[in-house]
Motif scaffolding. Structure first.
Motif, PDB file in Angstrom:
ATOM      1  N   SER A  48       0.840  -1.206   0.000  1.00  0.00           N
ATOM      2  CA  SER A  48       0.000   0.000   0.000  1.00  0.00           C
ATOM      3  C   SER A  48       0.873   1.253   0.000  1.00  0.00           C
ATOM      4  N   HIS A  49       1.932   1.219   0.805  1.00  0.00           N
ATOM      5  CA  HIS A  49       2.837   2.375   0.867  1.00  0.00           C
ATOM      6  C   HIS A  49       3.548   2.579  -0.461  1.00  0.00           C
ATOM      7  N   ASP A  50       4.047   1.452  -1.047  1.00  0.00           N
ATOM      8  CA  ASP A  50       4.815   1.572  -2.280  1.00  0.00           C
ATOM      9  C   ASP A  50       3.963   2.028  -3.455  1.00  0.00           C
ATOM     10  N   PHE A  51       2.676   1.726  -3.427  1.00  0.00           N
ATOM     11  CA  PHE A  51       1.802   2.205  -4.495  1.00  0.00           C
ATOM     12  C   PHE A  51       1.258   3.597  -4.186  1.00  0.00           C
ATOM     13  N   ARG A  52       1.001   3.853  -2.896  1.00  0.00           N
ATOM     14  CA  ARG A  52       0.387   5.131  -2.532  1.00  0.00           C
ATOM     15  C   ARG A  52       1.345   6.301  -2.734  1.00  0.00           C
ATOM     16  N   SER A  53       2.621   6.106  -2.403  1.00  0.00           N
ATOM     17  CA  SER A  53       3.581   7.229  -2.503  1.00  0.00           C
ATOM     18  C   SER A  53       3.697   7.781  -3.924  1.00  0.00           C
ATOM     19  N   PRO A  54       3.988   6.937  -4.937  1.00  0.00           N
ATOM     20  CA  PRO A  54       4.080   7.502  -6.294  1.00  0.00           C
ATOM     21  C   PRO A  54       2.743   8.019  -6.816  1.00  0.00           C
ATOM     22  N   LEU A  55       1.638   7.332  -6.430  1.00  0.00           N
ATOM     23  CA  LEU A  55       0.328   7.806  -6.896  1.00  0.00           C
ATOM     24  C   LEU A  55       0.004   9.173  -6.294  1.00  0.00           C
ATOM     25  N   THR A  56       0.399   9.370  -5.036  1.00  0.00           N
ATOM     26  CA  THR A  56       0.178  10.677  -4.408  1.00  0.00           C
ATOM     27  C   THR A  56       0.985  11.754  -5.117  1.00  0.00           C
ATOM     28  N   SER A  57       2.234  11.421  -5.436  1.00  0.00           N
ATOM     29  CA  SER A  57       3.074  12.396  -6.155  1.00  0.00           C
ATOM     30  C   SER A  57       2.484  12.722  -7.514  1.00  0.00           C
ATOM     31  N   ILE A  58       2.085  11.673  -8.246  1.00  0.00           N
ATOM     32  CA  ILE A  58       1.510  11.898  -9.589  1.00  0.00           C
ATOM     33  C   ILE A  58       0.259  12.762  -9.478  1.00  0.00           C
ATOM     34  N   LYS A  59      -0.631  12.403  -8.545  1.00  0.00           N
ATOM     35  CA  LYS A  59      -1.879  13.160  -8.382  1.00  0.00           C
ATOM     36  C   LYS A  59      -1.589  14.609  -8.012  1.00  0.00           C
ATOM     37  N   GLY A  60      -0.634  14.810  -7.081  1.00  0.00           N
ATOM     38  CA  GLY A  60      -0.328  16.187  -6.645  1.00  0.00           C
ATOM     39  C   GLY A  60       0.228  17.047  -7.767  1.00  0.00           C
ATOM     40  N   TYR A  61       1.188  16.496  -8.521  1.00  0.00           N
ATOM     41  CA  TYR A  61       1.792  17.278  -9.606  1.00  0.00           C
ATOM     42  C   TYR A  61       0.801  17.571 -10.709  1.00  0.00           C
ATOM     43  N   ILE A  62      -0.031  16.593 -11.065  1.00  0.00           N
ATOM     44  CA  ILE A  62      -1.009  16.836 -12.132  1.00  0.00           C
ATOM     45  C   ILE A  62      -2.033  17.891 -11.698  1.00  0.00           C
ATOM     46  N   GLU A  63      -2.509  17.815 -10.452  1.00  0.00           N
ATOM     47  CA  GLU A  63      -3.452  18.824  -9.959  1.00  0.00           C
ATOM     48  C   GLU A  63      -2.804  20.208  -9.928  1.00  0.00           C
ATOM     49  N   ALA A  64      -1.521  20.240  -9.541  1.00  0.00           N
ATOM     50  CA  ALA A  64      -0.820  21.529  -9.493  1.00  0.00           C
ATOM     51  C   ALA A  64      -0.679  22.128 -10.886  1.00  0.00           C
ATOM     52  N   MET A  65      -0.394  21.313 -11.885  1.00  0.00           N
ATOM     53  CA  MET A  65      -0.289  21.826 -13.261  1.00  0.00           C
ATOM     54  C   MET A  65      -1.656  22.233 -13.797  1.00  0.00           C
ATOM     55  N   LYS A  66      -2.693  21.478 -13.395  1.00  0.00           N
ATOM     56  CA  LYS A  66      -4.023  21.774 -13.904  1.00  0.00           C
ATOM     57  C   LYS A  66      -4.583  23.069 -13.341  1.00  0.00           C
ATOM     58  N   ASP A  67      -4.344  23.338 -12.028  1.00  0.00           N
ATOM     59  CA  ASP A  67      -4.902  24.568 -11.454  1.00  0.00           C
ATOM     60  C   ASP A  67      -3.956  25.765 -11.572  1.00  0.00           C
ATOM     61  N   GLY A  68      -2.819  25.552 -12.244  1.00  0.00           N
ATOM     62  CA  GLY A  68      -1.910  26.673 -12.508  1.00  0.00           C
ATOM     63  C   GLY A  68      -0.883  26.919 -11.427  1.00  0.00           C
ATOM     64  N   THR A  69      -0.868  26.080 -10.369  1.00  0.00           N
ATOM     65  CA  THR A  69       0.145  26.263  -9.327  1.00  0.00           C
ATOM     66  C   THR A  69       1.547  26.111  -9.907  1.00  0.00           C
ATOM     67  N   ILE A  70       1.701  25.170 -10.813  1.00  0.00           N
ATOM     68  CA  ILE A  70       2.967  25.012 -11.543  1.00  0.00           C
ATOM     69  C   ILE A  70       2.813  25.714 -12.881  1.00  0.00           C
ATOM     70  N   PRO A  71       3.603  26.753 -13.137  1.00  0.00           N
ATOM     71  CA  PRO A  71       3.477  27.502 -14.393  1.00  0.00           C
ATOM     72  C   PRO A  71       3.884  26.654 -15.586  1.00  0.00           C
ATOM     73  N   PRO A  72       3.425  26.995 -16.759  1.00  0.00           N
ATOM     74  CA  PRO A  72       3.707  26.194 -17.963  1.00  0.00           C
ATOM     75  C   PRO A  72       5.194  26.010 -18.221  1.00  0.00           C
ATOM     76  N   GLU A  73       6.010  27.027 -17.923  1.00  0.00           N
ATOM     77  CA  GLU A  73       7.437  26.890 -18.225  1.00  0.00           C
ATOM     78  C   GLU A  73       8.142  25.855 -17.340  1.00  0.00           C
ATOM     79  N   LYS A  74       7.514  25.477 -16.221  1.00  0.00           N
ATOM     80  CA  LYS A  74       8.120  24.471 -15.327  1.00  0.00           C
ATOM     81  C   LYS A  74       7.427  23.100 -15.406  1.00  0.00           C
ATOM     82  N   GLN A  75       6.410  23.035 -16.242  1.00  0.00           N
ATOM     83  CA  GLN A  75       5.642  21.792 -16.290  1.00  0.00           C
ATOM     84  C   GLN A  75       6.454  20.619 -16.848  1.00  0.00           C
TER      85      GLN A  75
END
Length: 496
Positions: free
Chosen positions: A274-301
């Motif tokens: 659960s830990h080994d799957f949850r950690s990367p999935l959390t990272s993927i989900k966080g980064y994608i949400e950040a790019m989608k809501d503009g927290t991460i600007p396009p030049e750093k995506q």
């Protein structure tokens, strides 16, 4: 109604005893009766011969008349408790004892039941031969009789007393009842029956004592097994005997301990995966949400997309590792055995870690002390083993420390020994016992190693086991860890 084991034992034991004693009594009775009947026949034959010599020959020679003969027959009949007949050479019944207290004839009087001629009863009756029979003598008697035929011969002597000729003059027939034999057998039954009953009672008392000592532990085992089935694996049998039941109790307790370990392993497995799957999935989900809501600007995506890609690759690698390990444990690996130099494989593998070693500041040294390094194995899978061991050593070796890969062989040894030793944090004894378990990580914090899946060493163990080789680990805390595995020399395999 459900019967306990003790009830079944009692019933089976009782049936065995009854059948055994029954067979014994029947056999003994049969043999005794046959022996007594044979003895009675022999006695009647001897007595009949004596009566012939002392009485019947006197009648035949004219010394006695018929009343005298019948009188003597009645005397012999009373003494022998038998019925006495004399028949002449033509089968005619000449004289009888005619006693009525020995047997009961069909008719009211004995003389009416006795035929005029013996051939009326049996046309083939042998008068001139000694023989006997058992039964009712052609239906003349209601009870069972022993009938003995004793031939009568009259010897003719010369003046000197020598036998000139022998004349056949009929036969003496003795009929004796078997009632005495039956009474004797009845006494034997009563004598044998009492000891049999005593033996059965003693046997049942002994059986009760033995059964209690045997079945009490069995009942304990049943209760403990029932507790184990409910998941209560801490219960103990409290049986410490050295017999088969004691061994069974030890096996059950060992099984309970192993099941408890398996349950712990299952919980750890679920937690780890659960830990080994949850950690990367959390990272993927966080980064994608950040790019989608503009927290991460396009030049750093692009940079964070690379991170997402790496996490995705990590999940793919973890999933593939699980599939590979499952196939290895269930079916065993498909090995493509061939000859190759192990040093070449080690060198090629070390080259893949060059950049990682530079980045981490760890040096790797290869030491070859083997005279013969050509082995017979699956080259691809052995390269995977070496890669897993070096990768594991690099994860737990701090900056400035060293890793040693050593190849040795021993004199008169058909094996090549490959050692991977690091100067890392080391492991305690408990960790060494679990290091080859899937998803187990010696790093209890689980935060220091984000790239490990915890199945590399498990795969390594299965590959080495498939080659029918061994892999061992020795380690001390803060002093480092050494893994050593063996491979068969190609020359040794070809020489077999």
């Amino acid at each position: 109604m459900q019967h306990s084991i003790l009830d079944r034992i009692y019933i089976a034991f009782l049936a065995i005893l009854i059948v055994s004693f029954g067979v014994l009594i029947v056999f003994t009775s049969f043999m005794t009766r046959r022996s007594l009947v044979s003895e009675k026949r022999e006695t009647l034959s001897n007595e009949g011969a004596l009566i012939v010599s002392q009485t019947v020959t006197g009648y035949v020679s004219g010394r006695y008349d018929k009343p005298d003969l019948e009188y003597l027959f009645r005397y012999y009949a009373t003494a022998l408790e038998a019925d006495v007949w004399y028949i002449d050479e033509y089968g005619r019944v000449v004289a009888t004892s005619r006693i009525g207290n020995v047997t009961t004839p069909k008719d009211a009087e004995m003389e009416n039941s006795i035929p005029y001629n013996i051939y009326q009863l049996d046309p083939e009756y042998q008068i001139d031969a000694e023989h006997s029979q058992t039964g009712n003598f052609y239906g003349l008697y209601k009870g069972e009789m022993i009938s003995v035929n004793v031939p009568v011969h009259l010897d003719h002597l010369n003046a000197l007393g020598s036998v000139i000729s022998t004349e056949h003059r009929g036969a003496l027939i003795l009929h004796a009842t078997v009632s005495q034999i039956n009474e004797l057998l009845g006494n034997i039954y009563s004598i044998v029956l009492i000891p049999c009953l005593v033996i059965i009672v003693i046997a049942f008392v002994f059986l009760a004592v033995v059964s209690k000592r045997v079945l009490t532990p069995v009942k304990k085992l049943s209760v403990v097994a029932n507790e184990y089935s409910k998941g209560n694996l801490d219960v103990r049998t409290e049986i410490h005997s050295n017999d088969e039941i004691g061994q069974l109790a030890q096996s059950m307790e060992y099984m309970a301990d192993e099941l408890a370990k398996l349950e712990d392993y299952r919980r750890d497995f679920v937690s780890n995966i659960s830990h080994d799957f949850r950690s990367p999935l959390t990272s993927i989900k966080g980064y994608i949400e950040a790019m989608k809501d503009g927290t991460i600007p396009p030049e750093k995506q692009e940079r964070y997309l690379d991170i997402v890609l790496n996490e995705t690759q990590r999940l793919t690698k973890l999933t593939q590792g699980l599939l590979d390990l499952n196939n290895l444990e269930n079916y065993g690996p498909y090995l493509k055995l061939k000859d190759f130099a192990i040093i070449e494989v080690i060198n090629a593998t070390l080259n893949t870690f060059e950049i990682k070693c530079i980045e981490k500041g760890v040096a790797i040294y290869l030491n070859n002390h083997a005279e013969e390094t050509v082995v017979m194995a699956d080259k691809t899978k052995i390269q995977q083993v070496i890669y897993n061991l070096i990768d594991n050593a690099l994860k737990f070796t701090p900056k400035g420390k060293k890793i040693y890969v050593t190849v040795t062989d021993k004199e008169k040894d058909d094996k090549v020994h490959i050692s991977v030793k690091d100067e890392g944090m080391g492991m305690d004894e408990e960790t060494q016992k679990k290091i080859f378990i899937r998803f187990y990580k010696g790093d209890s914090s689980r935060g220091k190693d984000k790239t490990g899946s915890g199945i590399g060493l498990a795969i390594t163990k299965e590959i080495i086991k498939a080659h029918h080789e061994v892999i061992t680990v020795t380690s001390k805390v803060d002093e480092g860890t050494e893994f050593v595995f063996t491979l068969s020399k190609a020359s040794a395999v070809m020489g077999k």
